[in-house]
Scaffold this motif. Structure first.
Motif, PDB file in Angstrom:
ATOM      1  N   PHE A  52      80.225  17.603  54.655  1.00  0.00           N
ATOM      2  CA  PHE A  52      81.104  17.872  53.524  1.00  0.00           C
ATOM      3  C   PHE A  52      80.325  17.842  52.210  1.00  0.00           C
ATOM      4  O   PHE A  52      80.508  18.697  51.331  1.00  0.00           O
ATOM      5  N   THR A  53      79.415  16.875  52.069  1.00  0.00           N
ATOM      6  CA  THR A  53      78.595  16.773  50.861  1.00  0.00           C
ATOM      7  C   THR A  53      77.668  17.973  50.726  1.00  0.00           C
ATOM      8  O   THR A  53      77.506  18.518  49.623  1.00  0.00           O
ATOM      9  N   ILE A  54      77.049  18.411  51.821  1.00  0.00           N
ATOM     10  CA  ILE A  54      76.182  19.592  51.780  1.00  0.00           C
ATOM     11  C   ILE A  54      76.977  20.825  51.373  1.00  0.00           C
ATOM     12  O   ILE A  54      76.519  21.637  50.557  1.00  0.00           O
ATOM     13  N   PHE A  55      78.192  20.955  51.903  1.00  0.00           N
ATOM     14  CA  PHE A  55      79.038  22.086  51.519  1.00  0.00           C
ATOM     15  C   PHE A  55      79.351  22.051  50.022  1.00  0.00           C
ATOM     16  O   PHE A  55      79.267  23.082  49.339  1.00  0.00           O
ATOM     17  N   LEU A  56      79.694  20.885  49.497  1.00  0.00           N
ATOM     18  CA  LEU A  56      80.010  20.797  48.064  1.00  0.00           C
ATOM     19  C   LEU A  56      78.778  21.074  47.205  1.00  0.00           C
ATOM     20  O   LEU A  56      78.883  21.720  46.164  1.00  0.00           O
ATOM     21  N   TRP A  57      77.597  20.573  47.616  1.00  0.00           N
ATOM     22  CA  TRP A  57      76.372  20.865  46.879  1.00  0.00           C
ATOM     23  C   TRP A  57      76.105  22.373  46.877  1.00  0.00           C
ATOM     24  O   TRP A  57      75.738  22.938  45.856  1.00  0.00           O
ATOM     25  N   TRP A  58      76.276  23.017  48.006  1.00  0.00           N
ATOM     26  CA  TRP A  58      76.047  24.455  48.090  1.00  0.00           C
ATOM     27  C   TRP A  58      77.036  25.203  47.203  1.00  0.00           C
ATOM     28  O   TRP A  58      76.650  26.102  46.456  1.00  0.00           O
ATOM     29  N   GLU A  60      78.781  24.083  44.566  1.00  0.00           N
ATOM     30  CA  GLU A  60      78.516  23.833  43.150  1.00  0.00           C
ATOM     31  C   GLU A  60      77.212  24.484  42.711  1.00  0.00           C
ATOM     32  O   GLU A  60      77.092  24.936  41.581  1.00  0.00           O
ATOM     33  N   GLY A  61      76.223  24.526  43.597  1.00  0.00           N
ATOM     34  CA  GLY A  61      74.979  25.221  43.259  1.00  0.00           C
ATOM     35  C   GLY A  61      75.215  26.694  43.012  1.00  0.00           C
ATOM     36  O   GLY A  61      74.665  27.275  42.065  1.00  0.00           O
ATOM     37  N   GLN A  62      76.046  27.304  43.839  1.00  0.00           N
ATOM     38  CA  GLN A  62      76.394  28.717  43.619  1.00  0.00           C
ATOM     39  C   GLN A  62      77.144  28.886  42.306  1.00  0.00           C
ATOM     40  O   GLN A  62      76.900  29.842  41.562  1.00  0.00           O
ATOM     41  N   ILE A  64      76.985  26.948  39.600  1.00  0.00           N
ATOM     42  CA  ILE A  64      76.051  26.756  38.479  1.00  0.00           C
ATOM     43  C   ILE A  64      75.161  27.976  38.326  1.00  0.00           C
ATOM     44  O   ILE A  64      74.906  28.436  37.211  1.00  0.00           O
ATOM     45  N   TYR A  65      74.696  28.524  39.436  1.00  0.00           N
ATOM     46  CA  TYR A  65      73.845  29.708  39.372  1.00  0.00           C
ATOM     47  C   TYR A  65      74.601  30.872  38.716  1.00  0.00           C
ATOM     48  O   TYR A  65      74.066  31.565  37.861  1.00  0.00           O
ATOM     49  N   LYS A  66      75.854  31.062  39.097  1.00  0.00           N
ATOM     50  CA  LYS A  66      76.638  32.155  38.506  1.00  0.00           C
ATOM     51  C   LYS A  66      76.904  31.927  37.031  1.00  0.00           C
ATOM     52  O   LYS A  66      76.805  32.857  36.223  1.00  0.00           O
ATOM     53  N   GLN A  67      77.237  30.677  36.664  1.00  0.00           N
ATOM     54  CA  GLN A  67      77.611  30.398  35.277  1.00  0.00           C
ATOM     55  C   GLN A  67      76.411  30.393  34.329  1.00  0.00           C
ATOM     56  O   GLN A  67      76.517  30.854  33.199  1.00  0.00           O
ATOM     57  N   LEU A  68      75.268  29.888  34.769  1.00  0.00           N
ATOM     58  CA  LEU A  68      74.135  29.751  33.863  1.00  0.00           C
ATOM     59  C   LEU A  68      73.150  30.906  33.950  1.00  0.00           C
ATOM     60  O   LEU A  68      72.754  31.470  32.934  1.00  0.00           O
ATOM     61  N   PHE A  69      72.726  31.214  35.159  1.00  0.00           N
ATOM     62  CA  PHE A  69      71.650  32.194  35.287  1.00  0.00           C
ATOM     63  C   PHE A  69      72.146  33.628  35.231  1.00  0.00           C
ATOM     64  O   PHE A  69      71.450  34.503  34.738  1.00  0.00           O
ATOM     65  N   LEU A  70      73.318  33.898  35.752  1.00  0.00           N
ATOM     66  CA  LEU A  70      73.811  35.269  35.743  1.00  0.00           C
ATOM     67  C   LEU A  70      74.535  35.622  34.451  1.00  0.00           C
ATOM     68  O   LEU A  70      74.772  36.783  34.179  1.00  0.00           O
ATOM     69  N   SER A  71      74.876  34.635  33.642  1.00  0.00           N
ATOM     70  CA  SER A  71      75.584  34.921  32.395  1.00  0.00           C
ATOM     71  C   SER A  71      74.685  34.777  31.176  1.00  0.00           C
ATOM     72  O   SER A  71      75.151  34.518  30.091  1.00  0.00           O
ATOM     73  N   ILE A  72      73.358  34.936  31.351  1.00  0.00           N
ATOM     74  CA  ILE A  72      72.438  34.810  30.222  1.00  0.00           C
ATOM     75  C   ILE A  72      72.666  35.937  29.213  1.00  0.00           C
ATOM     76  O   ILE A  72      72.627  35.723  28.007  1.00  0.00           O
TER      77      ILE A  72
END
Length: 158
Positions: A52-58, A60-62, A64-72
């Protein structure tokens, strides 16, 4: 208002209560029950929670990647450059403040040792004579009596 009587069902057969609820002799193998409970908690803690923790990390990682890196390029409020700039400014504020305090307090001894309390100063603070302080100091057991304002009224040495 009409007076209604409630009917209490006292027939044990119609209540559909399992027999082992009120009869502990039906629970014979407690070791098996406790072993199943330990096995269940072990599976929960060592298998299900990490997955469950690995799923949540994955997930949230996705996110964060969408919000920060793709919205530059859209110059949003939370772009990666804006966050890096804010962190840099806060670090600079901290370094300036720490440098100021280091310059101000380096090798400066501001704390001094208190002056030793003499019998005269203690007598003055309690509003008694120096002879009384000397008697109090040499007494093993003593009772102090104070007034409502916290002033020493009298003392008894035993």
């Amino acid at each position: 208002m009409k007076n209604e009587q409630t009917h209490l069902n006292t027939d044990q057969q119609s209540l559909d209560i399992p027999q082992y609820i009120d009869r502990p002799e039906y629970v014979k193998n407690k070791l098996a029950g406790f072993s199943l409970q330990i096995l269940g908690w072990t599976l929960w803690m060592w298998l299900i929670m990490p997955l469950f923790t690995i799923f949540l990390w994955w997930f949230e990682g996705q996110n964060i990647y969408k919000q920060l890196f793709l919205s530059i390029n859209n110059n949003g409020r939370y772009s990666l450059y804006m966050l890096a700039g804010c962190i840099t400014i806060l670090i600079l504020f901290l370094l300036v403040w720490a440098s100021y305090n280091w310059i101000r307090f380096y090798n400066v001894q501001r704390r001094t040792f208190p002056e030793p309390a003499t019998e005269a100063k203690i007598a003055q603070s309690f509003n008694v004579s120096t002879q009384d302080i000397h008697i109090m100091k040499n007494t093993k057991n003593m009772t102090l009596h104070f007034d409502d304002h916290g002033n020493l009224v009298r003392y008894q040495s035993d």
